[in-house]
Design a protein around this motif. Structure first.
Motif, mmCIF file in Angstrom:
data_model
loop_
_atom_site.group_PDB
_atom_site.id
_atom_site.type_symbol
_atom_site.label_atom_id
_atom_site.label_comp_id
_atom_site.label_asym_id
_atom_site.label_seq_id
_atom_site.Cartn_x
_atom_site.Cartn_y
_atom_site.Cartn_z
ATOM 1 N N UNK A 252 32.962 58.479 41.181
ATOM 2 C CA UNK A 252 33.824 57.662 42.038
ATOM 3 C C UNK A 252 33.392 56.199 42.125
ATOM 4 N N UNK A 253 33.329 55.504 40.989
ATOM 5 C CA UNK A 253 33.012 54.068 41.054
ATOM 6 C C UNK A 253 34.161 53.296 41.702
ATOM 7 N N UNK A 254 33.848 52.121 42.211
ATOM 8 C CA UNK A 254 34.864 51.262 42.814
ATOM 9 C C UNK A 254 35.920 50.915 41.775
ATOM 10 N N UNK A 255 37.182 51.017 42.141
ATOM 11 C CA UNK A 255 38.266 50.748 41.198
ATOM 12 C C UNK A 255 38.420 49.252 40.968
ATOM 13 N N UNK A 256 38.978 48.844 39.825
ATOM 14 C CA UNK A 256 39.170 47.412 39.560
ATOM 15 C C UNK A 256 40.008 46.705 40.624
ATOM 16 N N UNK A 257 41.031 47.349 41.125
ATOM 17 C CA UNK A 257 41.889 46.703 42.124
ATOM 18 C C UNK A 257 41.159 46.471 43.441
ATOM 19 N N UNK A 258 40.093 47.232 43.668
ATOM 20 C CA UNK A 258 39.372 47.128 44.944
ATOM 21 C C UNK A 258 38.277 46.067 44.936
ATOM 22 N N UNK A 259 38.040 45.428 43.790
ATOM 23 C CA UNK A 259 36.918 44.484 43.739
ATOM 24 C C UNK A 259 37.296 43.091 44.219
ATOM 25 N N UNK A 260 38.593 42.784 44.257
ATOM 26 C CA UNK A 260 39.023 41.405 44.499
ATOM 27 C C UNK A 260 38.520 40.898 45.850
ATOM 28 N N UNK A 261 38.768 41.653 46.908
ATOM 29 C CA UNK A 261 38.317 41.225 48.225
ATOM 30 C C UNK A 261 36.814 41.138 48.330
ATOM 31 N N UNK A 262 36.115 42.022 47.632
ATOM 32 C CA UNK A 262 34.656 42.047 47.697
ATOM 33 C C UNK A 262 34.033 40.820 47.042
ATOM 34 N N UNK A 263 34.775 40.180 46.123
ATOM 35 C CA UNK A 263 34.226 39.025 45.414
ATOM 36 C C UNK A 263 34.520 37.709 46.122
ATOM 37 N N UNK A 264 35.188 37.763 47.265
ATOM 38 C CA UNK A 264 35.563 36.541 47.978
ATOM 39 C C UNK A 264 34.388 35.607 48.257
ATOM 40 N N UNK A 265 33.196 36.110 48.631
ATOM 41 C CA UNK A 265 32.095 35.188 48.935
ATOM 42 C C UNK A 265 31.623 34.345 47.748
ATOM 43 N N UNK A 266 31.892 34.801 46.529
ATOM 44 C CA UNK A 266 31.409 34.044 45.361
ATOM 45 C C UNK A 266 32.554 33.602 44.454
ATOM 46 N N UNK A 267 33.774 33.665 44.957
ATOM 47 C CA UNK A 267 34.939 33.379 44.107
ATOM 48 C C UNK A 267 34.883 31.974 43.516
ATOM 49 N N UNK A 268 34.493 30.974 44.301
ATOM 50 C CA UNK A 268 34.450 29.608 43.784
ATOM 51 C C UNK A 268 33.476 29.486 42.617
ATOM 52 N N UNK A 269 32.328 30.146 42.734
ATOM 53 C CA UNK A 269 31.346 30.100 41.646
ATOM 54 C C UNK A 269 31.862 30.860 40.426
ATOM 55 N N UNK A 270 32.525 31.988 40.653
ATOM 56 C CA UNK A 270 33.093 32.749 39.535
ATOM 57 C C UNK A 270 34.171 31.944 38.827
ATOM 58 N N UNK A 271 35.001 31.255 39.594
ATOM 59 C CA UNK A 271 36.068 30.453 38.994
ATOM 60 C C UNK A 271 35.492 29.407 38.041
ATOM 61 N N UNK A 272 34.328 28.864 38.391
ATOM 62 C CA UNK A 272 33.730 27.828 37.550
ATOM 63 C C UNK A 272 32.971 28.412 36.371
ATOM 64 N N UNK A 273 32.142 29.412 36.631
ATOM 65 C CA UNK A 273 31.209 29.878 35.606
ATOM 66 C C UNK A 273 31.723 31.084 34.822
ATOM 67 N N UNK A 274 32.696 31.817 35.376
ATOM 68 C CA UNK A 274 33.182 33.043 34.733
ATOM 69 C C UNK A 274 34.706 33.009 34.670
ATOM 70 N N UNK A 275 35.286 31.955 34.080
ATOM 71 C CA UNK A 275 36.746 31.830 34.087
ATOM 72 C C UNK A 275 37.399 32.592 32.939
ATOM 73 N N UNK A 276 38.655 32.953 33.136
ATOM 74 C CA UNK A 276 39.482 33.412 32.033
ATOM 75 C C UNK A 276 39.908 32.190 31.235
ATOM 76 N N UNK A 277 39.844 32.270 29.922
ATOM 77 C CA UNK A 277 40.193 31.129 29.072
ATOM 78 C C UNK A 277 41.626 31.186 28.560
ATOM 79 N N UNK A 278 42.182 32.374 28.455
ATOM 80 C CA UNK A 278 43.451 32.534 27.756
ATOM 81 C C UNK A 278 44.644 32.402 28.689
#
Length: 239
Positions: free
Chosen positions: A65-91
């Protein structure tokens, strides 16, 4: 714990040479293209660098029972700005969130972080932002429009500066032109998180890079148009 097919599992931290990836003829990238190395992922792999298969409750029930992909979005809110910069989608046609969901589905759910997506992404960010994992620091070279680098020299530089051989992958946007695509750092799986013990990647080259003793790889310093979508950017200067 990982137990999909047996065998020893390691982690591969992959950094994308963003500008060169977007010079690929098949890449349709969004502008503006980041001017630094970005994260592709933190991947569980077997000893021969083979990726651990994505989670599947029938064929690869690696974690209960790992966390589903749809459930991770809210959990990543504290680091979203850093993810947007360092881990962006390119396409084009995909968002950053789409990319993070794919990485979690393909790799995070079968990692040692099955119910802790925040730490999975945060630990990867910390690896990518540390001086130890700075790709240009490890490669020991700077971008140049005049001089390509022998692939074996780059591998030996990383071994000297980083303490282990990486895997370097390339693209060939034009015949005879090899550009650095990604550099993969391999880490041992330990009981502690985050991973910190580096080791040699068993496969040192990939994609269009084939022979370290004869392949010359470009790390360009100025914009060069290789994409049919007319996307250009300066070569990466890691931050």
């Amino acid at each position: 714990m990982l137990s999909p097919v047996g065998g020893v599992v390691f982690l591969t931290s992959s950094c994308r040479d963003t500008s060169n990836v977007c010079k690929n003829k098949i890449a349709n990238c969004k502008a503006p293209i980041p001017t630094y190395f970005t994260i592709h992922g933190l991947w569980p792999t077997f000893r021969n660098d083979t990726p651990v298969p994505p989670y599947d409750p029938a064929s690869n029930n690696c974690n209960p029972l790992p966390t589903s992909p749809d459930a991770i979005v809210g959990k990543l809110a504290p680091i979203k700005d850093k993810l947007d910069k360092k881990w962006p989608n390119l396409l084009v046609h995909k968002t950053n969130v789409d990319f993070w969901k794919i990485e979690w589905q393909h790799h995070g759910m079968c990692s040692d972080y099955p119910n802790d997506p925040l730490d999975y992404f945060k630990d990867t960010l910390n690896l990518a932002q540390s001086k130890r994992f700075d790709p240009f620091r490890a490669l020991g070279v700077q971008p140049s429009d005049q001089t390509p680098h022998l692939l074996n020299t780059l591998l030996e530089n990383v071994y000297k500066n980083f303490g282990a051989y990486p895997q370097i992958t390339c693209i060939m946007p034009q015949k005879g032109v090899l550009l650095l695509k990604e550099i993969h750092f391999c880490l041992k799986r330990t009981k502690k998180r985050p991973p910190s013990v580096v080791q040699n990647c068993s496969t040192h080259v990939g994609d269009r890079c084939t022979n370290p003793l004869t392949d010359y790889v470009w790390l360009r310093a100025t914009p060069t148009i290789f994409s049919p979508h007319n996307v250009t950017s300066d070569l990466l200067a890691s931050t």
